[in-house]
Design a protein around this motif. Structure first.
Motif, PDB file in Angstrom:
ATOM      1  N   LEU A 342       0.831  -1.205   0.000  1.00  0.00           N
ATOM      2  CA  LEU A 342       0.000   0.000   0.000  1.00  0.00           C
ATOM      3  C   LEU A 342       0.863   1.251   0.000  1.00  0.00           C
ATOM      4  O   LEU A 342       0.607   2.203  -0.752  1.00  0.00           O
ATOM      5  N   ALA A 343       1.903   1.267   0.835  1.00  0.00           N
ATOM      6  CA  ALA A 343       2.781   2.438   0.879  1.00  0.00           C
ATOM      7  C   ALA A 343       3.534   2.605  -0.437  1.00  0.00           C
ATOM      8  O   ALA A 343       3.680   3.726  -0.945  1.00  0.00           O
ATOM      9  N   SER A 346       1.042   3.945  -3.000  1.00  0.00           N
ATOM     10  CA  SER A 346       0.587   5.297  -2.680  1.00  0.00           C
ATOM     11  C   SER A 346       1.658   6.334  -2.999  1.00  0.00           C
ATOM     12  O   SER A 346       1.342   7.466  -3.389  1.00  0.00           O
ATOM     13  N   ALA A 455      -2.960   3.966  -9.525  1.00  0.00           N
ATOM     14  CA  ALA A 455      -2.794   4.520  -8.179  1.00  0.00           C
ATOM     15  C   ALA A 455      -4.109   4.463  -7.412  1.00  0.00           C
ATOM     16  O   ALA A 455      -4.134   4.189  -6.207  1.00  0.00           O
ATOM     17  N   GLY A 459      -3.311   2.206  -4.399  1.00  0.00           N
ATOM     18  CA  GLY A 459      -2.827   3.091  -3.343  1.00  0.00           C
ATOM     19  C   GLY A 459      -3.940   3.848  -2.663  1.00  0.00           C
ATOM     20  O   GLY A 459      -5.110   3.447  -2.662  1.00  0.00           O
ATOM     21  N   ARG A 460      -3.577   4.979  -2.086  1.00  0.00           N
ATOM     22  CA  ARG A 460      -4.534   5.843  -1.410  1.00  0.00           C
ATOM     23  C   ARG A 460      -5.273   6.692  -2.441  1.00  0.00           C
ATOM     24  O   ARG A 460      -4.641   7.444  -3.193  1.00  0.00           O
ATOM     25  N   VAL A 463      -4.346  10.466  -2.639  1.00  0.00           N
ATOM     26  CA  VAL A 463      -3.093  10.794  -3.317  1.00  0.00           C
ATOM     27  C   VAL A 463      -3.285  10.729  -4.828  1.00  0.00           C
ATOM     28  O   VAL A 463      -2.795  11.582  -5.580  1.00  0.00           O
ATOM     29  N   ALA A 464      -4.020   9.729  -5.305  1.00  0.00           N
ATOM     30  CA  ALA A 464      -4.275   9.619  -6.738  1.00  0.00           C
ATOM     31  C   ALA A 464      -5.076  10.821  -7.251  1.00  0.00           C
ATOM     32  O   ALA A 464      -4.848  11.304  -8.358  1.00  0.00           O
ATOM     33  N   ARG A 505       2.381  13.007   2.676  1.00  0.00           N
ATOM     34  CA  ARG A 505       2.968  11.740   3.113  1.00  0.00           C
ATOM     35  C   ARG A 505       3.783  11.919   4.389  1.00  0.00           C
ATOM     36  O   ARG A 505       3.789  11.062   5.262  1.00  0.00           O
ATOM     37  N   GLN A 508       1.428  12.005   7.310  1.00  0.00           N
ATOM     38  CA  GLN A 508       0.977  10.656   7.638  1.00  0.00           C
ATOM     39  C   GLN A 508       2.074   9.871   8.340  1.00  0.00           C
ATOM     40  O   GLN A 508       1.805   9.121   9.277  1.00  0.00           O
TER      41      GLN A 508
END
Length: 755
Positions: A342-343, A346, A455, A459-460, A463-464, A505, A508
């Motif tokens: 995931l990281a 992302s 993405a 991912g998140r 972010v996408a 990021r 987070q």
């Protein structure tokens, strides 16, 4: 009957013929070098294409036939070769694949007309696919699941380095030697690889003799991939309205639907050890598609954009090879630092999308096209592999060992389908010449959108969304004015967007760090660290919760220096969640109090039993109980006294290996411990000189690898040999992480030895 084998990565692998053991590191290096042929050969084919056209008259149509047929056949061969490795053994399959590659390269070297050349190209493409999946499955077979991330990182870094060398050296080699000598050199390289494989690599043996868990579903998936790849590549050649293209697309959809229906119907019948989680399977699929798509878009667009500003083809190759430089850097990062899928998605996919958008501005002017283009393509390669490598490693670690080869074919098949999808775009067909700069920019925008969609999938989403907004903003600005000042403004805007993403990021990360610090403080408050020395004993402790970030689970451990000697407690509470943590807290509080005030160890156990019963009554939980092992050592004696309340027996690790010590067990805490005489009796445990006593909870012995095999504690400790308590616990911590890619239960360990 299903046969299972312990991965050879657990130690040195036996050499062929019973010779010296082969280090897993040597095996990984050999496989990386052999698999690099998969990267070098396509670059060689592209470099010699003009020479072959001049000598044999091989046309663009002939190359298109070789490309389409080779890609489609390669997908089927990937699954067939992977299955052959499962059944016949990895080395035998890899040897056969290298032999086919050698013959195919020789056929190219002696080609006398376009038809024989095309057939040779197809054979080489199919053989390369077989070599790649054989190396991939071999590498995973000789590695324990917990090590796959590190090994995969190094392996992919070597492949990326091979891409850099191939892109830059292949054109020069083709001009200097000619296309026939180049093909002969490839045959020589395949032959040398065959000799090395036969001499150095061990035969893993057949891993399974049973049929696939669902052969029909596997066949449907392969058919879907082949039909889809064929349709996507043939559509630009025949036209999307062609009935043959429509038939292939229909076949792909029907095969996909059949595979899905088959999976839904057979889901209740399959054991858990035979399944790869859907999220893991889908993540690897999407990552492979995105990688294949991105590579083709860059391969076609970058040379056109670099040439448009007056730079040579050698400079274009150098800029394109930056993709491999960035990919190698990302893979090395993943090798030495755990990056979750995931990281990685992302962070990596947004970086790749922003880099593809930024290429428009940096390749507009020759003054900074080389440095800027190299830097941005490096960023794209870094982001793409940062997202792809963790997905691939997680997938390979989760695949059941008996069917590893046929499942490993998913990764290269996804890359090939992603490549075919990119070749279905305008200006990317095998028959199209190099696109114009405006067309190349359109390709990059399509690539940006595709990476942004990936993405979203991996991912998140937030972010996408930021990446998509930045790309759209840049497109509007560039479309309004393509002058140099506007390009600078665009670059600054994209840089600001990248900074915002990086800041997000960072925020987070800081929140995650604070959460981890809180969890660590909570763990230290409830589970006190095991001291290295107490009384006449040396100790070492280990606690690993199954759920990352929770810090505390249902296992507990403690060691105290009391007026009655050193007292040790280890155990496991039934259940999970907050109630289990509360029970652990109550039990440890009771033990810390009673251990200092109660002389008899059996009475301490009785106090713990009463505490669990009180907790069960207060919560209305009639099934609440806990297993526990209490140890006590006092005076100069080497012996310990133990009370086993339904817990696993301790192990003695000495020069003779590891053996289980007999400690009669009474009922677990919460069931009433008093015997007929109204007491709980302790038992004497005698340790041999130089031995270490090790106690653990069932989370250690029940840790499973992807095949479902339990961690063999005694066997692994015997292989480790006699060690100090601290060294033994550290070895056990590393070894169980290598054995399993996912902890299903908490682990608590205490090792005790003479001071």
């Amino acid at each position: 009957m299903t046969g299972t084998t312990t991965p050879l990565g657990a130690g040195a692998a036996p050499a062929p013929g019973g010779g010296h053991a082969v280090s897993p590191r040597v095996i990984g290096l050999v496989l990386a070098l052999v698999a690099a042929l998969y990267v070098v050969a396509p670059a060689m084919n592209a470099a010699v294409a003009p020479l072959v056209h001049t000598d044999l008259g091989v046309s663009a149509e002939d190359n298109a036939v070789a490309q389409v047929a080779g890609a489609c056949l390669a997908i089927g061969v990937l699954a067939a070769t992977g299955r052959a490795g499962d059944v016949r053994g990895r080395r035998a399959t890899l040897s056969a694949s290298l032999t086919a590659l050698c013959l195919g390269s020789l056929a190219l070297a002696v080609s006398f007309d376009p038809a024989t050349y095309v057939l040779g190209r197809i054979l080489v493409a199919v053989s390369l696919a077989a070599v790649f999946v054989s190396c991939l499955a071999f590498m995973t077979t000789v590695s324990m699941p917990g090590r796959i991330r590190r090994i995969m990182g190094g392996w992919l870094a070597a492949m990326s380095a091979g891409f850099v060398l191939a892109v830059n050296l292949a054109p020069h080699a083709a001009v200097l030697t000619g296309w026939r000598v180049t093909a002969a050199l490839m045959a020589l390289a395949a032959g040398a690889a065959l000799v090395i494989v036969r001499r150095l690599l061990p035969e893993t043996g057949a891993l399974t003799r049973e049929a696939l868990p669902d052969a029909v579903r596997t066949a449907c998936r392969v058919l879907c991939a082949v039909a889809l790849a064929a349709a996507l590549q043939l559509a630009p050649l025949w036209g999307w309205q062609d009935l043959r293209v429509g038939a292939l697309l229909t076949a792909a959809v029907l095969a996909c639907a059949a595979a899905r229906l088959r999976a839904l119907r057979r889901a209740p019948e399959r054991g858990r050890s035979e399944q790869v989680p859907g999220a893991v399977w889908t993540g690897a699929l999407v990552a492979g598609l995105a990688l294949g798509f991105t590579q083709v878009v860059l391969t076609i667009a970058v040379p056109s954009l670099v040439s448009s500003v007056g730079l040579s083809t050698g400079i274009a190759a150098l800029v394109l090879s930056a993709f491999g430089v960035g990919g190698a850097a990302a893979c090395l990062l993943i090798r030495y630092r755990a990056v979750s899928p995931l990281a990685g998605a992302s962070l990596g996919l947004p970086l790749a999308a922003l880099g593809m958008a930024l290429l428009h501005a940096l390749l507009d002017h020759g003054s900074h096209a080389l440095a800027g283009g190299f830097a941005v393509v490096t960023l794209i390669g870094f982001g793409t592999m940062l997202a792809t490598a963790p997905q691939m490693a997680r997938f390979l670690a989760a695949v059941p060992r008996p069917h590893l080869g046929v499942n490993a074919a998913l990764l290269p098949s996804a890359i090939l389908v992603g490549t075919a999808a990119a070749q279905a775009l305008p200006y990317t067909s095998a028959l199209d010449p190099m696109p114009l700069p405006t067309e190349a920019r359109e390709l990059l925008w399509v690539g940006t959108v595709v990476v942004a969609v990936a993405a979203f999938a991996l991912g998140r989403p937030v972010v996408a969304l930021a990446v998509t907004a930045a790309s759209v903003l840049q497109y509007v600005m560039v479309d309004a004015d393509t002058s140099q000042p506007m390009s600078v403004v665009v670059a600054l805007a994209v840089g600001a967007a990248a900074g915002a993403v990086a800041w997000s990021r960072r925020e987070q990360t800081e929140r995650l760090t604070r959460t981890r610090e809180t969890a660590t403080a909570l763990q230290c408050a409830v589970l006190h660290p095991i001291p290295s020395r107490l009384g006449a004993l040396r100790l070492a402790g280990l606690y690993r919760p199954a759920t990352a970030g929770t810090a505390i689970g249902g296992d507990f451990l403690e060691a105290l220096d009391t007026p009655y000697g050193t007292r040790i407690l280890i155990g496991d509470v039934r259940g999970k969640g907050l109630q289990a943590v509360q029970t652990v807290t109550d039990l440890l509080g009771c033990f810390r109090s009673q251990a200092h005030e109660t002389e008899d160890l059996g009475e301490v156990a009785a106090c713990l039993d009463r505490q669990v019963r009180r907790a069960a009554l207060a919560r209305g939980d009639e099934e609440l109980f806990a297993t526990a092992l209490l140890l006590q050592h006092a005076g100069p004696s080497r012996d310990l006294h133990a009370v086993n309340c339904g817990h696993l027996a301790p192990l003695e690790v000495g020069p003779g290996g590891a053996r289980e010590l007999h400690v009669p067990a009474v009922l677990p805490l919460g069931f009433g411990l008093l015997d007929a005489a109204g007491a709980v009796r302790s038992h004497r445990v005698a340790l041999d000189p130089g031995a270490t006593l090790l106690t653990h909870t069932d989370g250690l012995s029940e840790a499973r690898n992807s095949t479902g095999e339990f961690y063999p504690v005694a066997e692994r400790l015997s292989a480790a040999g006699p060690r100090t308590p601290d060294a033994l616990v550290r070895h056990l911590d590393d070894d169980v992480r290598d054995w399993t890619h996912h902890l299903a239960d908490d682990i608590a360990v205490i090792a005790v030895g003479p001071r």
